[in-house]
Design a protein around this motif. Structure first.
Motif, PDB file in Angstrom:
ATOM      1  N   UNK A 338      61.456  15.787  10.770  1.00 19.15           N
ATOM      2  CA  UNK A 338      62.127  16.039   9.488  1.00 19.15           C
ATOM      3  C   UNK A 338      61.159  16.668   8.487  1.00 19.15           C
ATOM      4  N   UNK A 339      59.908  16.217   8.484  1.00 19.65           N
ATOM      5  CA  UNK A 339      58.908  16.751   7.566  1.00 19.65           C
ATOM      6  C   UNK A 339      58.613  18.210   7.885  1.00 19.65           C
ATOM      7  N   UNK A 340      58.461  18.510   9.176  1.00 19.45           N
ATOM      8  CA  UNK A 340      58.163  19.881   9.588  1.00 19.45           C
ATOM      9  C   UNK A 340      59.304  20.810   9.223  1.00 19.45           C
ATOM     10  N   UNK A 341      60.528  20.354   9.412  1.00 19.49           N
ATOM     11  CA  UNK A 341      61.703  21.174   9.066  1.00 19.49           C
ATOM     12  C   UNK A 341      61.751  21.415   7.574  1.00 19.49           C
ATOM     13  N   UNK A 342      61.385  20.380   6.801  1.00 23.32           N
ATOM     14  CA  UNK A 342      61.380  20.541   5.342  1.00 23.32           C
ATOM     15  C   UNK A 342      60.332  21.566   4.937  1.00 23.32           C
ATOM     16  N   UNK A 343      59.195  21.574   5.643  1.00 24.09           N
ATOM     17  CA  UNK A 343      58.143  22.518   5.307  1.00 24.09           C
ATOM     18  C   UNK A 343      58.500  23.952   5.642  1.00 24.09           C
ATOM     19  N   UNK A 344      59.386  24.128   6.601  1.00 27.60           N
ATOM     20  CA  UNK A 344      59.786  25.471   7.002  1.00 27.60           C
ATOM     21  C   UNK A 344      60.949  26.025   6.175  1.00 27.60           C
ATOM     22  N   UNK A 345      61.602  25.093   5.437  1.00 32.30           N
ATOM     23  CA  UNK A 345      62.791  25.511   4.674  1.00 32.30           C
ATOM     24  C   UNK A 345      62.419  26.408   3.503  1.00 32.30           C
TER      25      UNK A 345
END
Length: 345
Positions: A338-345
């Motif tokens: 979830x953190x990685x996806x947030x960073x890519x958003x």
């Protein structure tokens, strides 16, 4: 998934004797993780300003962070290390001990910027959610308790005479003789001839603790062990574990030594400062100390010795499989994704 782990504590003097480092290593092994210790000294007793943590290794931290998907900070309390402002990758921040009642909390930009704030207990979770934070996660510690669970059917109850206690959360600094309740525990042994103690040290301060024991004239009832120990083997001859910390930020919210005792079917004596005391009080699997002093510890141990059955029976409420490394790993993997996806958003 590549994760950079930043720990505020140095590696333990004796491998395998620090609960936080054990859990971090398990996580790092599952995600191709790298570990950087922010404390510049090998000895945690050597003081170093919190605000300067990480600065001596800043080039290494920034270089490795740039190559990682997520940065995972692990610290006993929730502190905004200044260097974290320079990290652009998503940050997961684990509070390994507890926020404690004395910590003034307010919603800040630092807390909002974190991809996740991870705690292990409902006390801290509630405090953070009351601030309006939506990035709070609760994850149980991960510790292999299977060999302790095998001892559940092997224990003998105290016979109303002597009760054999275990203390396995050793002091790393001089101040922790007080804050981890070691001084009060030794005084409690001196206050009651019915108490015997096995005290596990971790490579520091053995001579000092033996001097304290000699001064109190309790050497015949206290066994001091040093270094790595087979705690499960020790547990077969012990009745109860004790951790009487006076402040919640010096030990894990769910200390491994108490988890091991509960998994083995042994009751615990714990101070109300520690979040695990909420479970102990609710389940009845031990005694919660309202104040930490010799008399309170001796009285609690004698109460268990006088009527052990209810306390031993209540340990069945402890579901040791909920604290397995596998459960912890699964929870953190979801947080990292979830953190990685947030960073890519």
């Amino acid at each position: 998934m590549k994760v950079l782990f930043l720990s505020s504590a140095p590696p333990p003097k004796i491998p395998g004797t620090d609960a936080v480092h054990q859990e971090m290593t398990v996580l790092a092994d599952t995600v191709s993780g790298e570990i950087v210790h922010l404390h510049p000294f090998e000895n945690p007793a050597w003081r170093f300003p919190m605000a300067a943590m990480g600065l001596t290794r800043l080039p290494q931290i920034l270089s490795q962070a740039a190559k990682s998907d997520v940065v995972h900070v692990i610290n006993p309390t929730l502190y905004a290390f200044p260097f974290l402002r320079m990290i652009k990758k998503p940050i997961v921040y684990t509070v390994s001990a507890s926020l404690g009642p004395a910590v003034p909390l307010q919603k800040t930009g630092f807390l909002d910027r974190l991809a996740a704030v991870v705690v292990s207990n409902t006390r801290d979770e509630g405090k953070l959610k009351q601030l309006g934070l939506t990035n709070v996660c609760r994850v149980n510690p991960g510790h292999d308790l299977s060999k302790f669970a095998k001892l559940r059917k092997q224990q003998e109850r105290p016979d109303g005479g002597q009760i054999k206690l275990l203390s396995a959360s050793a002091p790393w600094t001089l101040s922790q003789f007080e804050t981890k309740g070691i001084d009060a525990l030794l005084a409690g042994i001196a206050a009651s001839s019915r108490l015997a103690l096995t005290l596990v040290m971790r490579g520091s301060f053995r001579e000092m603790v033996e001097q304290k024991i000699g001064t109190l004239a309790i050497a015949d009832r206290v066994t001091v062990l040093d270094g790595g120990q087979d705690i499960a083997a020790l547990m077969t001859n012990l009745d109860c574990a004790v951790l009487a910390a006076t402040t919640p930020d010096v030990v894990k919210a769910w200390p491994h030594s108490l988890l091991e005792a509960l998994a083995a079917g042994r009751p615990v004596i714990v101070s109300g400062q520690l979040p695990i005391s909420d479970f102990v009080e609710k389940s009845g699997c031990g005694i919660v100390l309202e104040t930490v002093n010799a008399g309170a510890i001796a009285q609690a141990a004698e109460a268990i010795a006088d009527d052990p059955e209810p306390y031993f029976t209540a340990t069945k409420a402890f579901r040791w499989k909920d604290f397995s490394p596998e459960v912890m790993i699964q929870s953190y993997r979801a947080i990292y994704r979830a953190a990685a996806e947030r960073g890519q958003a």
